[in-house]
Write a protein that holds these residues in place. Structure first.
Motif, PDB file in Angstrom:
ATOM      1  N   PRO A 242       0.834  -1.209   0.000  1.00  0.00           N
ATOM      2  CA  PRO A 242       0.000   0.000   0.000  1.00  0.00           C
ATOM      3  C   PRO A 242       0.861   1.249   0.000  1.00  0.00           C
ATOM      4  O   PRO A 242       2.049   1.206   0.337  1.00  0.00           O
ATOM      5  N   GLN A 243       0.249   2.370  -0.357  1.00  0.00           N
ATOM      6  CA  GLN A 243       1.000   3.627  -0.388  1.00  0.00           C
ATOM      7  C   GLN A 243       1.429   4.047   1.013  1.00  0.00           C
ATOM      8  O   GLN A 243       2.510   4.614   1.191  1.00  0.00           O
ATOM      9  N   HIS A 244       0.584   3.800   1.994  1.00  0.00           N
ATOM     10  CA  HIS A 244       0.893   4.195   3.363  1.00  0.00           C
ATOM     11  C   HIS A 244       0.867   2.953   4.251  1.00  0.00           C
ATOM     12  O   HIS A 244       0.060   2.054   4.060  1.00  0.00           O
ATOM     13  N   GLY A 245       1.759   2.932   5.243  1.00  0.00           N
ATOM     14  CA  GLY A 245       1.821   1.798   6.145  1.00  0.00           C
ATOM     15  C   GLY A 245       2.629   2.149   7.370  1.00  0.00           C
ATOM     16  O   GLY A 245       2.973   3.312   7.600  1.00  0.00           O
ATOM     17  N   PRO A 246       2.996   1.154   8.156  1.00  0.00           N
ATOM     18  CA  PRO A 246       3.766   1.407   9.380  1.00  0.00           C
ATOM     19  C   PRO A 246       5.202   1.817   9.077  1.00  0.00           C
ATOM     20  O   PRO A 246       5.687   1.691   7.952  1.00  0.00           O
ATOM     21  N   LEU A 247       5.870   2.274  10.109  1.00  0.00           N
ATOM     22  CA  LEU A 247       7.247   2.741   9.969  1.00  0.00           C
ATOM     23  C   LEU A 247       8.147   1.660   9.377  1.00  0.00           C
ATOM     24  O   LEU A 247       9.004   1.944   8.531  1.00  0.00           O
ATOM     25  N   GLY A 248       7.979   0.410   9.813  1.00  0.00           N
ATOM     26  CA  GLY A 248       8.829  -0.666   9.316  1.00  0.00           C
ATOM     27  C   GLY A 248       8.763  -0.822   7.813  1.00  0.00           C
ATOM     28  O   GLY A 248       9.782  -1.107   7.161  1.00  0.00           O
ATOM     29  N   GLN A 249       7.586  -0.643   7.238  1.00  0.00           N
ATOM     30  CA  GLN A 249       7.432  -0.729   5.789  1.00  0.00           C
ATOM     31  C   GLN A 249       8.287   0.332   5.102  1.00  0.00           C
ATOM     32  O   GLN A 249       8.989   0.049   4.123  1.00  0.00           O
ATOM     33  N   ALA A 250       8.256   1.547   5.619  1.00  0.00           N
ATOM     34  CA  ALA A 250       9.006   2.638   4.995  1.00  0.00           C
ATOM     35  C   ALA A 250      10.511   2.443   5.151  1.00  0.00           C
ATOM     36  O   ALA A 250      11.280   2.697   4.212  1.00  0.00           O
ATOM     37  N   VAL A 251      10.956   1.988   6.330  1.00  0.00           N
ATOM     38  CA  VAL A 251      12.398   1.787   6.548  1.00  0.00           C
ATOM     39  C   VAL A 251      12.917   0.677   5.631  1.00  0.00           C
ATOM     40  O   VAL A 251      13.992   0.803   5.035  1.00  0.00           O
ATOM     41  N   PHE A 252      12.159  -0.413   5.514  1.00  0.00           N
ATOM     42  CA  PHE A 252      12.564  -1.486   4.603  1.00  0.00           C
ATOM     43  C   PHE A 252      12.638  -0.953   3.176  1.00  0.00           C
ATOM     44  O   PHE A 252      13.616  -1.199   2.458  1.00  0.00           O
ATOM     45  N   ALA A 253      11.615  -0.242   2.734  1.00  0.00           N
ATOM     46  CA  ALA A 253      11.558   0.239   1.356  1.00  0.00           C
ATOM     47  C   ALA A 253      12.728   1.165   1.040  1.00  0.00           C
ATOM     48  O   ALA A 253      13.351   1.049  -0.028  1.00  0.00           O
TER      49      ALA A 253
ATOM     50  N   GLY B  15      17.068   7.064   9.418  1.00  0.00           N
ATOM     51  CA  GLY B  15      16.358   5.819   9.139  1.00  0.00           C
ATOM     52  C   GLY B  15      16.728   5.196   7.813  1.00  0.00           C
ATOM     53  O   GLY B  15      16.635   3.975   7.645  1.00  0.00           O
ATOM     54  N   TYR B  16      17.166   6.008   6.848  1.00  0.00           N
ATOM     55  CA  TYR B  16      17.641   5.458   5.582  1.00  0.00           C
ATOM     56  C   TYR B  16      18.850   4.562   5.822  1.00  0.00           C
ATOM     57  O   TYR B  16      18.944   3.461   5.265  1.00  0.00           O
ATOM     58  N   LEU B  17      19.793   5.049   6.632  1.00  0.00           N
ATOM     59  CA  LEU B  17      20.986   4.247   6.899  1.00  0.00           C
ATOM     60  C   LEU B  17      20.630   3.005   7.713  1.00  0.00           C
ATOM     61  O   LEU B  17      21.187   1.928   7.463  1.00  0.00           O
ATOM     62  N   VAL B  18      19.717   3.125   8.661  1.00  0.00           N
ATOM     63  CA  VAL B  18      19.260   1.946   9.403  1.00  0.00           C
ATOM     64  C   VAL B  18      18.705   0.914   8.427  1.00  0.00           C
ATOM     65  O   VAL B  18      19.006  -0.291   8.521  1.00  0.00           O
ATOM     66  N   GLY B  19      17.910   1.357   7.462  1.00  0.00           N
ATOM     67  CA  GLY B  19      17.369   0.437   6.464  1.00  0.00           C
ATOM     68  C   GLY B  19      18.439  -0.190   5.606  1.00  0.00           C
ATOM     69  O   GLY B  19      18.401  -1.396   5.321  1.00  0.00           O
ATOM     70  N   VAL B  20      19.423   0.590   5.188  1.00  0.00           N
ATOM     71  CA  VAL B  20      20.507   0.067   4.357  1.00  0.00           C
ATOM     72  C   VAL B  20      21.289  -1.016   5.093  1.00  0.00           C
ATOM     73  O   VAL B  20      21.559  -2.090   4.544  1.00  0.00           O
ATOM     74  N   ARG B  21      21.653  -0.744   6.341  1.00  0.00           N
ATOM     75  CA  ARG B  21      22.437  -1.740   7.086  1.00  0.00           C
ATOM     76  C   ARG B  21      21.624  -3.021   7.313  1.00  0.00           C
ATOM     77  O   ARG B  21      22.167  -4.133   7.270  1.00  0.00           O
TER      78      ARG B  21
END
Length: 279
Positions: free
Chosen positions: A156-167, A241-247
């Motif tokens: 979905p276009q909007h979701g929880p924080l985890g979805q955005a960090v993963f993406a 959060g971008y770097l958290v997602g990358v790592r």
């Protein structure tokens, strides 16, 4: 055709030809008429539930018009190049991506929104300073535009924080692998000058990981802004959060291929992100 590009820059230039020398009230009225014909021009605001205020952008368009006219004929090529780069490693060459090249409100430079039920890539040409930024940005957004609809249950276009960090981790790491001539800080900010920021983020990464892990399931927009945008004074650096997602995605890439990662639904992606952050 792998990409379908709607070019709305000529519509902007038609509006600006009438508005450039007009008084502020008439400029605003002309902009609202233009935006009513092409609502995509305010999508960077309305996709988050906001109301567009053209005032700041109207004040900046005179200084940006040279960039707009220079970028206008190049944007479709940037998008096409990004598709050719990103689709093969995801095994997504059979996908068609709708795209919009446009002049926005001098805020976001690129993003993916659902338009008519389809994940659509947007590039705002007034926010792209040079070809290097365009290559990184177009590839990053193409990664989103391909990944979001690939699972059996599209994201979905909007979701929880985890979805955005993963993406964001997914798109940034994939683009960094595909365009290794740019450093990680450039991929995280779509341009140079952020090495000191990256160093500070690395120093504070354990704190950021713990904070994000504790609220992965929140749908509070403030949390996403705190970790993924300009966080208005939070004690951690902007966009950490971008770097958290990358790592986290780097850990997951040890066990999974890009095509596998791209086809996880949001539940699987969040669960795997949680394990990576906790490990």
């Amino acid at each position: 055709m792998p990409v379908l590009v709607r070019d709305l820059v000529p519509a902007f230039l038609g509006f600006w030809q009438q508005a450039a020398d007009a008084p502020p009230n008439r400029q605003t009225r002309l902009w609202r008429e233009y935006a009513a014909r092409h609502p995509e021009v305010a999508d960077d605001v309305t996709r988050g539930g906001g109301e567009p205020d053209p005032g700041p952008a109207l004040a900046r368009y005179p200084e940006l018009i040279g960039r707009i006219t220079a970028n206008a004929p190049l944007a479709a090529g940037w998008i096409t190049e990004a598709y050719r780069l990103v689709a093969p490693p995801l095994r997504a060459e059979d996908r068609t991506v709708p795209c919009v090249s446009m002049v926005g409100l001098a805020r976001s430079n690129g993003w993916v929104s659902e338009v008519g039920g389809r994940h659509t890539l947007f590039l705002a040409v007034e926010q792209i300073p040079d070809v290097d930024a365009a290559r990184i940005l177009a590839a990053h957004e193409m990664a989103h535009a391909l990944q979001f609809p690939l699972p059996a249950t599209p994201w979905p276009q909007h979701g929880p924080l985890g979805q955005a960090v993963f993406a964001e981790g997914f798109a940034t790491l994939l683009t960094a692998e595909l365009l290794p001539e740019y450093g990680l800080a450039e991929h995280l900010w779509f341009g140079p000058g952020h090495d000191a920021w990256l160093h500070e983020c690395e120093r504070l990464l354990p704190v950021a990981r713990a904070e994000i892990l504790s609220c992965l399931d929140t749908t509070d927009g403030d949390a996403e802004r705190r970790y993924l945008t300009l966080n208005a004074g939070h004690r951690l650096p902007d966009r950490i959060g971008y770097l958290v997602g990358v790592r986290a995605l780097q850990q997951l890439r040890r066990a999974y291929t890009w095509p596998e990662l791209a086809r996880w639904d949001t539940g699987r992606a969040t669960d795997e992100l949680r394990r990576a952050l906790a490990g």
